[in-house]
Design an enzyme around this catalytic site. Structure first.
Site, PDB file in Angstrom:
ATOM      1  N   TYR A  59      46.853  10.033   9.420  1.00  0.00           N
ATOM      2  CA  TYR A  59      48.126   9.611   8.808  1.00  0.00           C
ATOM      3  C   TYR A  59      48.010   9.805   7.091  1.00  0.00           C
ATOM      4  CZ  TYR A  59      49.794   7.244  12.929  1.00  0.00           C
ATOM      5  OH  TYR A  59      50.009   6.722  14.116  1.00  0.00           O
ATOM      6  N   THR A  60      48.996  10.633   6.748  1.00  0.00           N
ATOM      7  CA  THR A  60      49.200  11.011   5.297  1.00  0.00           C
ATOM      8  C   THR A  60      47.897  11.425   4.708  1.00  0.00           C
ATOM      9  OG1 THR A  60      48.770   8.533   4.687  1.00  0.00           O
ATOM     10  CG2 THR A  60      51.115   9.569   4.747  1.00  0.00           C
TER      11      THR A  60
END
Length: 369
Positions: A59-60
């Protein structure tokens, strides 16, 4: 609101019915929340009593795990927080063993996540997506080794076929491995496919369902309209996408949005609150993951369980979002099953056979003062 907690699947892990998703923590993907906003969202969720945090190694690009770990540490919440993270995705192009569900990648990924999270254990470790290659035996043995080593506490599966989930749980039971306690799956008024196999599997074999995208990537929030031509939100950028998770604009879904808007108006609630409430109170659902890019979205979503959807209004939502059961599930309805039962009333157990365990009330005093 008053947050309530329930055990996740057949585990003893107590989690809040609303979980905080952190895929929006960071702006590396061109959308999301900056650090200040992410911390405010985190604080608001914690103050509301939430204890269940969902993230993933990719995630990110790792920012989500890093920020979550820092926020938890700043508040001294590690013993209170239930942290779920995931492995599978590849962050090293050209290296096939830097992704997937093989033992080599799982062992690499868990150590990297522990480092980013700043913790020595993960409460719930999930396979992010089926890679179509790795035997379930290898995955389950590796995860069980990590439980025995103290690096993770419980295990789960995300975005897998139902047959794979069934096989995995059977392997765990037969070999004495850590069982699957959670399934993380997409579920909303626009996406109800899990009702046919995953919900029966989860309720019968001890895996609580963690719902992702209860607002259908924002479609059910009410900010998108069929004739709209603009930039109302992130989903607009995916109008021509080939990504199956973001193809939300269809005639069926617009009909669902229209009915949801009417029901929300009658209840005096936001469309997002009603959509989250509907998902959270469906059979088999253990927790609904809330994702937000700003504080007002989180504050609105946290009020989603402060009311009850009346039966008549729920029926309207069920009917507009209903899709015909695919084969062979079309044979499992009453039309065929009544013939199997010989035309007489036949059931599993009578009403009231097993009462739910609910712990509430005032605690007794342990001192004489």
């Amino acid at each position: 609101m008053t947050m309530s907690y329930y055990t996740l699947g057949n585990s003893g892990l107590r989690v809040s019915r609303l979980a905080l998703g952190t895929m929006t923590f960071g702006t590396e993907w061109g959308w999301g929340a900056d650090r200040k906003t992410a911390r405010a969202i985190f604080e608001t969720y914690v103050q509301a009593g939430g204890n269940f945090f969902d993230t993933a190694d990719l995630y990110t690009n790792g920012t989500a795990e890093t920020w979550l770990g820092e926020f938890v540490a700043e508040r001294g919440l590690r013993d209170k927080a239930v942290i779920a993270t995931k492995f599978t995705m590849n962050s090293n192009p050209g290296n096939p063993n830097a992704g997937g569900n093989g033992r080599k990648n799982i062992m690499r990924a868990v150590d990297a996540s522990l480092k980013r999270l700043g913790t020595d254990y993960i409460d719930l470790y999930l396979m992010h997506i089926w890679d179509r290659l790795t035997p379930a035996e290898e995955v389950l043995r590796t995860l069980d080794d990590l439980v025995r080593a103290g690096k993770i506490r419980h295990i789960g599966l995300s975005d897998v076929p139902a047959w794979y989930a069934g096989r995995a749980q059977t392997i765990a039971e037969l070999r004495g491995y850590e069982p699957v306690s959670a399934l993380q799956l997409e579920y909303s008024l626009t996406e109800r496919a899990i009702e046919h196999e995953f919900v029966p599997f989860g309720t019968r074999h001890g895996a609580g369902i963690m719902v992702w995208s209860p607002l259908a990537s924002g479609l059910l929030s009410g900010k998108y309209r069929p004739t709209q031509d603009g930039n109302a939100g992130r989903l607009d950028g995916f109008r021509n996408t080939t990504h199956p998770g973001f193809r939300k604009f269809s005639e069926r879904n617009w009909a669902i949005v229209a009915e949801l808007e009417k029901v929300a108006a009658e209840l005096g609630r936001s469309m997002a609150q009603v959509a989250v409430n509907w998902a959270a109170t469906q059979p088999g659902v253990a927790s609904v993951i809330l994702g937000a890019t700003n504080l007002s979205q989180m504050e609105d979503n946290l009020a989603a369980l402060d009311f009850t959807i009346p039966a008549a209004l729920r029926q309207r939502l069920d009917e507009v979002s209903h899709a015909p059961a695919p084969f062979p599930h079309s044979y499992f309805g009453s039309e065929i099953q009544v013939r199997v039962a010989g035309g007489v009333l036949t059931g599993d157990k009578p009403s009231g056979y097993a009462l739910p365990v609910m712990i509430e009330g005032e605690a007794v005093a342990v001192s004489s003062n």
